[in-house]
Design a protein around this motif. Structure first.
Motif, PDB file in Angstrom:
ATOM      1  N   PHE A   5     -13.269   2.177   5.751  1.00 45.19           N
ATOM      2  CA  PHE A   5     -13.133   3.562   6.193  1.00 45.19           C
ATOM      3  C   PHE A   5     -12.095   3.684   7.301  1.00 45.19           C
ATOM      4  N   LEU A   6     -12.154   2.790   8.275  1.00 47.30           N
ATOM      5  CA  LEU A   6     -11.179   2.829   9.367  1.00 47.30           C
ATOM      6  C   LEU A   6      -9.764   2.530   8.878  1.00 47.30           C
TER       7      LEU A   6
ATOM      8  N   MET B 249      -8.610   3.212   5.869  1.00 48.06           N
ATOM      9  CA  MET B 249      -8.150   4.405   5.153  1.00 48.06           C
ATOM     10  C   MET B 249      -7.723   5.492   6.119  1.00 48.06           C
ATOM     11  N   LEU B 250      -8.449   5.657   7.234  1.00 44.33           N
ATOM     12  CA  LEU B 250      -8.019   6.623   8.242  1.00 44.33           C
ATOM     13  C   LEU B 250      -6.662   6.251   8.823  1.00 44.33           C
ATOM     14  N   LEU B 251      -6.466   4.964   9.067  1.00 44.49           N
ATOM     15  CA  LEU B 251      -5.190   4.498   9.606  1.00 44.49           C
ATOM     16  C   LEU B 251      -4.049   4.751   8.627  1.00 44.49           C
TER      17      LEU B 251
ATOM     18  N   ALA C 174      -3.997   6.928   6.119  1.00 45.91           N
ATOM     19  CA  ALA C 174      -3.807   8.366   5.956  1.00 45.91           C
ATOM     20  C   ALA C 174      -3.031   8.948   7.124  1.00 45.91           C
ATOM     21  N   GLY C 175      -3.319   8.476   8.321  1.00 44.17           N
ATOM     22  CA  GLY C 175      -2.573   8.946   9.490  1.00 44.17           C
ATOM     23  C   GLY C 175      -1.121   8.532   9.455  1.00 44.17           C
TER      24      GLY C 175
END
Length: 109
Positions: A96-97, A99-101, A103-104
């Motif tokens: 999850f982390l 994917m956030l990275l 995506a950012g």
């Protein structure tokens, strides 16, 4: 060429969090191919059980997914069941982390 690059990126995104979580928890087998096989076995087991239980809600599905993945991780990675559950949870958090990275980075934030 794009397909090969896509497959490499997807394998890295899926396997590396499991490899990191297994190494953190001290699993015996933490190689890339062991982790890839553990993921494939977890997917197969989850699909078989999911096919036997139609109409499972999302929250119940998540509660079933963690122990089923833990069984596959326990068998392939050479660890105990409780450590395998922690590995499954850590893998989800790390993925999850990541994917956030990603995506950012792609959204130029």
């Amino acid at each position: 060429m794009e397909l090969i690059l896509f497959v490499i990126i997807m394998v890295a995104v899926l396997v590396l969090p499991l490899k990191m979580a297994a190494a953190m928890m001290g699993a015996r087998n933490t190689g890339v191919f062991y982790c890839l096989f553990a993921l494939l076995l977890a997917l197969i087991v989850q699909r078989i059980v999911g096919g036997m239980l139609p109409g499972v809600s999302d929250s119940a599905g998540i509660l079933l997914t963690i122990p089923l993945a833990a069984i596959a991780y326990m068998l392939v990675l050479g660890t105990g069941f409780l450590k395998a559950i922690i590995i499954a949870i850590l893998q989800g958090i790390i993925t999850f982390l990541a994917m956030l990275l990603f995506a950012g980075m792609f959204a130029n934030i």
